[in-house]
Write a protein that holds these residues in place. Sequence first.
Motif, PDB file in Angstrom:
ATOM      1  N   SER A 121     -48.790 -34.297 -94.955  1.00  0.00           N
ATOM      2  CA  SER A 121     -49.251 -35.542 -95.569  1.00  0.00           C
ATOM      3  C   SER A 121     -48.115 -36.541 -95.729  1.00  0.00           C
ATOM      4  CB  SER A 121     -49.885 -35.229 -96.929  1.00  0.00           C
ATOM      5  OG  SER A 121     -50.412 -36.388 -97.498  1.00  0.00           O
ATOM      6  N   LEU A 122     -46.952 -36.076 -96.166  1.00  0.00           N
ATOM      7  CA  LEU A 122     -45.805 -36.982 -96.316  1.00  0.00           C
ATOM      8  C   LEU A 122     -45.307 -37.491 -94.962  1.00  0.00           C
ATOM      9  CD1 LEU A 122     -43.870 -35.179 -99.175  1.00  0.00           C
ATOM     10  CD2 LEU A 122     -45.109 -37.359 -99.313  1.00  0.00           C
ATOM     11  N   ALA A 123     -45.309 -36.617 -93.955  1.00  0.00           N
ATOM     12  CA  ALA A 123     -44.908 -37.052 -92.611  1.00  0.00           C
ATOM     13  C   ALA A 123     -45.875 -38.104 -92.081  1.00  0.00           C
ATOM     14  CB  ALA A 123     -44.848 -35.851 -91.671  1.00  0.00           C
ATOM     15  N   MET A 124     -47.149 -37.895 -92.314  1.00  0.00           N
ATOM     16  CA  MET A 124     -48.128 -38.868 -91.858  1.00  0.00           C
ATOM     17  C   MET A 124     -48.005 -40.181 -92.616  1.00  0.00           C
ATOM     18  SD  MET A 124     -51.452 -36.664 -90.845  1.00  0.00           S
ATOM     19  CE  MET A 124     -52.285 -38.174 -90.573  1.00  0.00           C
ATOM     20  N   ALA A 125     -47.685 -40.119 -93.893  1.00  0.00           N
ATOM     21  CA  ALA A 125     -47.473 -41.350 -94.657  1.00  0.00           C
ATOM     22  C   ALA A 125     -46.339 -42.157 -94.032  1.00  0.00           C
ATOM     23  CB  ALA A 125     -47.172 -41.027 -96.114  1.00  0.00           C
ATOM     24  N   GLY A 126     -45.270 -41.475 -93.649  1.00  0.00           N
ATOM     25  CA  GLY A 126     -44.165 -42.157 -92.982  1.00  0.00           C
ATOM     26  C   GLY A 126     -44.594 -42.784 -91.672  1.00  0.00           C
ATOM     27  N   TRP A 127     -45.383 -42.039 -90.905  1.00  0.00           N
ATOM     28  CA  TRP A 127     -45.884 -42.545 -89.625  1.00  0.00           C
ATOM     29  C   TRP A 127     -46.745 -43.797 -89.830  1.00  0.00           C
ATOM     30  CZ3 TRP A 127     -50.474 -39.992 -86.735  1.00  0.00           C
ATOM     31  CH2 TRP A 127     -50.672 -40.590 -85.494  1.00  0.00           C
ATOM     32  N   PHE A 128     -47.633 -43.736 -90.826  1.00  0.00           N
ATOM     33  CA  PHE A 128     -48.493 -44.891 -91.092  1.00  0.00           C
ATOM     34  C   PHE A 128     -47.701 -46.076 -91.623  1.00  0.00           C
ATOM     35  CE2 PHE A 128     -51.934 -41.687 -91.074  1.00  0.00           C
ATOM     36  CZ  PHE A 128     -52.764 -42.308 -90.168  1.00  0.00           C
ATOM     37  N   LEU A 129     -46.673 -45.821 -92.414  1.00  0.00           N
ATOM     38  CA  LEU A 129     -45.848 -46.928 -92.913  1.00  0.00           C
ATOM     39  C   LEU A 129     -45.085 -47.607 -91.779  1.00  0.00           C
ATOM     40  CD1 LEU A 129     -44.575 -45.486 -96.297  1.00  0.00           C
ATOM     41  CD2 LEU A 129     -46.165 -47.386 -95.948  1.00  0.00           C
ATOM     42  N   VAL A 130     -44.641 -46.828 -90.798  1.00  0.00           N
ATOM     43  CA  VAL A 130     -44.000 -47.425 -89.622  1.00  0.00           C
ATOM     44  C   VAL A 130     -44.992 -48.348 -88.918  1.00  0.00           C
ATOM     45  CG1 VAL A 130     -43.077 -46.910 -87.323  1.00  0.00           C
ATOM     46  CG2 VAL A 130     -42.280 -45.610 -89.303  1.00  0.00           C
ATOM     47  N   SER A 131     -46.244 -47.908 -88.808  1.00  0.00           N
ATOM     48  CA  SER A 131     -47.271 -48.747 -88.181  1.00  0.00           C
ATOM     49  C   SER A 131     -47.495 -50.029 -88.978  1.00  0.00           C
ATOM     50  CB  SER A 131     -48.593 -47.982 -88.059  1.00  0.00           C
ATOM     51  OG  SER A 131     -48.462 -46.908 -87.169  1.00  0.00           O
ATOM     52  N   VAL A 132     -47.456 -49.917 -90.300  1.00  0.00           N
ATOM     53  CA  VAL A 132     -47.624 -51.103 -91.147  1.00  0.00           C
ATOM     54  C   VAL A 132     -46.490 -52.083 -90.894  1.00  0.00           C
ATOM     55  CG1 VAL A 132     -47.614 -51.960 -93.533  1.00  0.00           C
ATOM     56  CG2 VAL A 132     -48.946 -49.921 -92.946  1.00  0.00           C
ATOM     57  N   PHE A 133     -45.257 -51.589 -90.888  1.00  0.00           N
ATOM     58  CA  PHE A 133     -44.108 -52.475 -90.690  1.00  0.00           C
ATOM     59  C   PHE A 133     -44.067 -53.074 -89.287  1.00  0.00           C
ATOM     60  CE2 PHE A 133     -42.295 -49.908 -94.270  1.00  0.00           C
ATOM     61  CZ  PHE A 133     -42.401 -50.927 -95.200  1.00  0.00           C
ATOM     62  N   ARG A 134     -44.656 -52.389 -88.320  1.00  0.00           N
ATOM     63  CA  ARG A 134     -44.739 -52.930 -86.956  1.00  0.00           C
ATOM     64  C   ARG A 134     -45.930 -53.866 -86.778  1.00  0.00           C
ATOM     65  NH1 ARG A 134     -43.405 -47.861 -82.935  1.00  0.00           N
ATOM     66  NH2 ARG A 134     -41.179 -47.775 -83.391  1.00  0.00           N
ATOM     67  N   GLY A 135     -46.793 -53.937 -87.787  1.00  0.00           N
ATOM     68  CA  GLY A 135     -47.952 -54.812 -87.718  1.00  0.00           C
ATOM     69  C   GLY A 135     -49.067 -54.286 -86.837  1.00  0.00           C
ATOM     70  N   GLN A 136     -49.115 -52.969 -86.645  1.00  0.00           N
ATOM     71  CA  GLN A 136     -50.117 -52.362 -85.778  1.00  0.00           C
ATOM     72  C   GLN A 136     -51.368 -51.992 -86.579  1.00  0.00           C
ATOM     73  OE1 GLN A 136     -47.844 -49.013 -84.434  1.00  0.00           O
ATOM     74  NE2 GLN A 136     -47.097 -50.088 -82.619  1.00  0.00           N
ATOM     75  N   PRO A 137     -52.550 -52.196 -85.984  1.00  0.00           N
ATOM     76  CA  PRO A 137     -53.766 -51.726 -86.652  1.00  0.00           C
ATOM     77  C   PRO A 137     -53.905 -50.212 -86.476  1.00  0.00           C
ATOM     78  CG  PRO A 137     -54.321 -52.679 -84.544  1.00  0.00           C
ATOM     79  CD  PRO A 137     -52.839 -52.888 -84.742  1.00  0.00           C
ATOM     80  N   MET A 138     -54.879 -49.660 -87.141  1.00  0.00           N
ATOM     81  CA  MET A 138     -55.146 -48.230 -87.011  1.00  0.00           C
ATOM     82  C   MET A 138     -55.740 -47.960 -85.627  1.00  0.00           C
ATOM     83  SD  MET A 138     -56.865 -45.938 -89.860  1.00  0.00           S
ATOM     84  CE  MET A 138     -57.708 -44.459 -89.452  1.00  0.00           C
ATOM     85  N   VAL A 139     -55.242 -46.920 -84.968  1.00  0.00           N
ATOM     86  CA  VAL A 139     -55.694 -46.574 -83.625  1.00  0.00           C
ATOM     87  C   VAL A 139     -56.125 -45.107 -83.595  1.00  0.00           C
ATOM     88  CG1 VAL A 139     -54.355 -48.346 -82.428  1.00  0.00           C
ATOM     89  CG2 VAL A 139     -53.301 -46.153 -82.926  1.00  0.00           C
ATOM     90  N   VAL A 140     -56.635 -44.675 -82.469  1.00  0.00           N
ATOM     91  CA  VAL A 140     -57.173 -43.320 -82.333  1.00  0.00           C
ATOM     92  C   VAL A 140     -56.149 -42.230 -82.667  1.00  0.00           C
ATOM     93  CG1 VAL A 140     -58.223 -41.686 -80.715  1.00  0.00           C
ATOM     94  CG2 VAL A 140     -58.969 -44.058 -80.745  1.00  0.00           C
ATOM     95  N   PRO A 141     -54.876 -42.317 -82.244  1.00  0.00           N
ATOM     96  CA  PRO A 141     -53.927 -41.269 -82.645  1.00  0.00           C
ATOM     97  C   PRO A 141     -53.796 -41.121 -84.168  1.00  0.00           C
ATOM     98  CG  PRO A 141     -53.018 -42.509 -80.833  1.00  0.00           C
ATOM     99  CD  PRO A 141     -54.267 -43.220 -81.252  1.00  0.00           C
ATOM    100  N   HIS A 142     -53.952 -42.212 -84.880  1.00  0.00           N
ATOM    101  CA  HIS A 142     -53.947 -42.126 -86.348  1.00  0.00           C
ATOM    102  C   HIS A 142     -55.118 -41.271 -86.838  1.00  0.00           C
ATOM    103  CE1 HIS A 142     -51.675 -46.159 -86.296  1.00  0.00           C
ATOM    104  NE2 HIS A 142     -50.802 -45.212 -86.618  1.00  0.00           N
ATOM    105  N   LEU A 143     -56.276 -41.495 -86.237  1.00  0.00           N
ATOM    106  CA  LEU A 143     -57.452 -40.717 -86.628  1.00  0.00           C
ATOM    107  C   LEU A 143     -57.293 -39.241 -86.280  1.00  0.00           C
ATOM    108  CD1 LEU A 143     -60.351 -43.135 -85.637  1.00  0.00           C
ATOM    109  CD2 LEU A 143     -59.493 -42.614 -87.915  1.00  0.00           C
ATOM    110  N   ILE A 144     -56.649 -38.962 -85.158  1.00  0.00           N
ATOM    111  CA  ILE A 144     -56.411 -37.563 -84.774  1.00  0.00           C
ATOM    112  C   ILE A 144     -55.480 -36.901 -85.787  1.00  0.00           C
ATOM    113  CG2 ILE A 144     -55.374 -36.064 -83.024  1.00  0.00           C
ATOM    114  CD1 ILE A 144     -56.417 -38.125 -80.933  1.00  0.00           C
ATOM    115  N   GLY A 145     -54.445 -37.618 -86.199  1.00  0.00           N
ATOM    116  CA  GLY A 145     -53.545 -37.093 -87.227  1.00  0.00           C
ATOM    117  C   GLY A 145     -54.276 -36.821 -88.527  1.00  0.00           C
TER     118      GLY A 145
END
Length: 121
Positions: free
Chosen positions: A13-37
């Motif tokens: 969960s903490l690793a995924m939070a980091g991954w999602f925060l990187v996506s936030v800082f890059r300005g990326q929307p949620m994508v299918v790999p996020h859903l798989i995670g």
Amino acid sequence: MVDALTTIIELVSLAMAGWFLVSVFRGQPMVVPHLIGLAVLEVLLLAQLAVSVTLLVDGQRPAETATFLSYLITVVLFPPACAAWGFMERSKWGPAVIAFACLILPVMMVRLEQIWNPPVV
């Protein structure tokens, strides 16, 4: 509850939070790999649910069973609810919703452990 499974859930969960925060800082929307995670995290949570229910049926019960069950159900339902919300939000804030959920889950898992194994005073 299985301590090793709880620790794995917290770390994932903490690793995924980091991954999602990187996506936030890059300005990326949620994508299918996020859903798989999130699906992987949900499978781990469902395994914890199955183990906990098995132990409850076997006779092992925490002192506050109703509180434990309410936390357990919330933990299992929280990621899918946040995933739906995050996926509907097509801006960079969609992953932020999921990052928030992934930061809350370890706290809830610690609370579940505290209810199952109360600290000895």
